[in-house]
Write a protein that holds these residues in place. Structure first.
Motif, short mmCIF file in Angstrom:
data_model
loop_
_atom_site.label_atom_id
_atom_site.label_comp_id
_atom_site.label_asym_id
_atom_site.label_seq_id
_atom_site.Cartn_x
_atom_site.Cartn_y
_atom_site.Cartn_z
N PHE A 1 -6.10 14.81 -11.38
CA PHE A 1 -5.77 13.82 -10.35
C PHE A 1 -4.28 13.89 -10.04
N VAL A 2 -3.92 13.58 -8.80
CA VAL A 2 -2.51 13.36 -8.46
C VAL A 2 -2.43 11.94 -7.94
N SER A 3 -1.40 11.20 -8.36
CA SER A 3 -1.27 9.79 -7.95
C SER A 3 -0.10 9.55 -7.02
N PRO A 4 -0.32 9.63 -5.70
CA PRO A 4 0.72 9.22 -4.75
C PRO A 4 0.81 7.70 -4.75
N PHE A 5 2.04 7.17 -4.81
CA PHE A 5 2.27 5.73 -4.89
C PHE A 5 2.48 5.15 -3.49
N LEU A 6 1.40 4.71 -2.92
CA LEU A 6 1.36 4.20 -1.55
C LEU A 6 2.28 2.99 -1.31
N GLY A 7 2.08 1.94 -2.08
CA GLY A 7 2.84 0.70 -1.88
C GLY A 7 4.34 0.90 -2.06
N ARG A 8 4.71 1.63 -3.12
CA ARG A 8 6.15 1.84 -3.36
C ARG A 8 6.76 2.70 -2.27
N HIS A 9 5.95 3.59 -1.69
CA HIS A 9 6.40 4.41 -0.57
C HIS A 9 6.72 3.49 0.62
N ASP A 10 5.77 2.59 0.92
CA ASP A 10 5.96 1.62 2.01
C ASP A 10 7.20 0.75 1.75
N ASP A 11 7.31 0.28 0.48
CA ASP A 11 8.43 -0.62 0.12
C ASP A 11 9.78 0.01 0.44
N ASN A 12 9.83 1.35 0.40
CA ASN A 12 11.11 2.03 0.57
C ASN A 12 11.31 2.61 1.96
N GLY A 13 10.48 2.14 2.89
CA GLY A 13 10.70 2.49 4.29
C GLY A 13 9.99 3.74 4.79
N TRP A 14 9.10 4.34 3.96
CA TRP A 14 8.28 5.45 4.45
C TRP A 14 6.88 4.95 4.68
N ASP A 15 6.03 5.80 5.27
CA ASP A 15 4.64 5.41 5.50
C ASP A 15 3.76 6.04 4.41
N GLY A 16 3.31 5.20 3.49
CA GLY A 16 2.49 5.69 2.38
C GLY A 16 1.20 6.35 2.83
N LEU A 17 0.62 5.85 3.93
CA LEU A 17 -0.64 6.43 4.40
C LEU A 17 -0.43 7.83 4.95
N ASP A 18 0.74 8.06 5.57
CA ASP A 18 1.07 9.42 6.05
C ASP A 18 1.11 10.39 4.88
N ILE B 1 -0.63 10.17 2.07
CA ILE B 1 -2.03 10.45 1.67
C ILE B 1 -2.65 11.45 2.66
N ARG B 2 -2.39 11.23 3.96
CA ARG B 2 -2.93 12.13 5.00
C ARG B 2 -2.44 13.57 4.80
N ASP B 3 -1.13 13.72 4.54
CA ASP B 3 -0.55 15.06 4.35
C ASP B 3 -1.16 15.76 3.13
N ILE B 4 -1.31 15.00 2.06
CA ILE B 4 -1.87 15.61 0.84
C ILE B 4 -3.32 16.03 1.08
N ARG B 5 -4.09 15.16 1.78
CA ARG B 5 -5.49 15.50 2.08
C ARG B 5 -5.57 16.81 2.87
N LEU B 6 -4.70 16.92 3.90
CA LEU B 6 -4.68 18.10 4.75
C LEU B 6 -4.36 19.35 3.93
N ILE B 7 -3.32 19.26 3.11
CA ILE B 7 -2.89 20.42 2.32
C ILE B 7 -3.95 20.82 1.30
N TYR B 8 -4.50 19.84 0.60
CA TYR B 8 -5.52 20.16 -0.41
C TYR B 8 -6.76 20.80 0.26
N ASP B 9 -7.12 20.29 1.44
CA ASP B 9 -8.28 20.86 2.12
C ASP B 9 -7.99 22.27 2.65
#
Ligand code: G3P
Length: 219
Positions: A125-142, A144-152
């Motif tokens: 498993f890899v654990s991207p930290f969504l909420g902490r990403h958002d808290d620091n001014g980035w988009d956590g969902l982006d 997750i999207r990037d990782i999904r694309l790369i892994y696929d």
């Protein structure tokens, strides 16, 4: 999408497991501190409550000591998943542990390139930290999207475990994107059942049923 409970609170884990709502558990040193329990003892108890992976995190920062800590942790139960930080030492530990069949969760992932390294190191498993990403001014969902694309793109077997989930919209969007797993506090998981129209509907049915004067015979 699999659901993991992000907690070391055994009462909350038991409740979710009995309702069939969780497939595993994630803990970290902060959650162990919050639970106020002995790490090994509480991890053993959690492993008995769920069949799926239970992440237990090493605290050493160097590879040799991480390996020794992992040795202790993986003896707790067959469903222990060793959690290591996304550092070069953590990745070395990941490679060594997955090489002999131990599940590994590479945590504290904040970029798609880091997730690429975790996959190359054979992480379960890899654990991207969504909420902490958002808290620091980035988009956590982006992220997750990037990782999904790369892994696929490369058919990596590493599962995306969306972590640091704060609310129901995070859960919904992770499911839309296709995260393999999401881990969230018990309150967030239970909160997914809430809907104002469900409450209103129950209220109406209860009131109308009372007007019929009937009861359903109980065995
Ligand atoms: O388990 C790691 C992660 O889920 C932590 O979440 O809320 O402390 O950012 P949070």
């Amino acid at each position: 999408m699999k659901f993991f409970a992000d907690t070391a609170d055994t009462a909350a884990i038991r409740e979710l497991a009995e309702a069939g709502l969780i497939d595993g558990v994630t803990t970290n040193p902060s959650l162990i501190h919050k639970a106020g329990r002995d790490f090994i003892e509480v991890t053993k108890e959690i492993c008995a409550l769920v069949d799926g992976p239970v992440s237990a995190e090493v605290v050493a920062l160097d590879h040799p000591t991480m390996m020794r800590e992992a040795e202790t942790l993986r003896k707790i139960a067959d469903n222990v998943c060793i959690k290591v930080p996304l550092t070069i030492d953590g990745l070395k530990t990941c490679r060594a542990l997955t090489g002999d069949g131990t599940m590994v969760n590479v945590t504290l992932c904040f970029s798609a390139n880091q997730a690429l390294l975790a996959a190359k190191a054979g992480a379960t498993f890899v654990s991207p930290f969504l909420g902490r990403h958002d808290d620091n001014g980035w988009d956590g969902l982006d992220l997750i999207r990037d990782i999904r694309l790369i892994y696929d793109n490369y058919d990596f077997a590493t599962e995306i475990l969306a972590a640091s989930i704060r609310h129901s919209v995070h859960v919904l969007e992770c499911a839309r994107i296709g995260a393999d797993v999401m881990t969230a506090p018990p309150a967030v998981i239970k909160g997914l059942a809430n809907h104002v129209l469900t409450d209103k509907g129950i209220e109406g049915f209860v009131a109308d049923w009372a007007k019929t004067g009937q009861t359903i015979p109980l065995d």
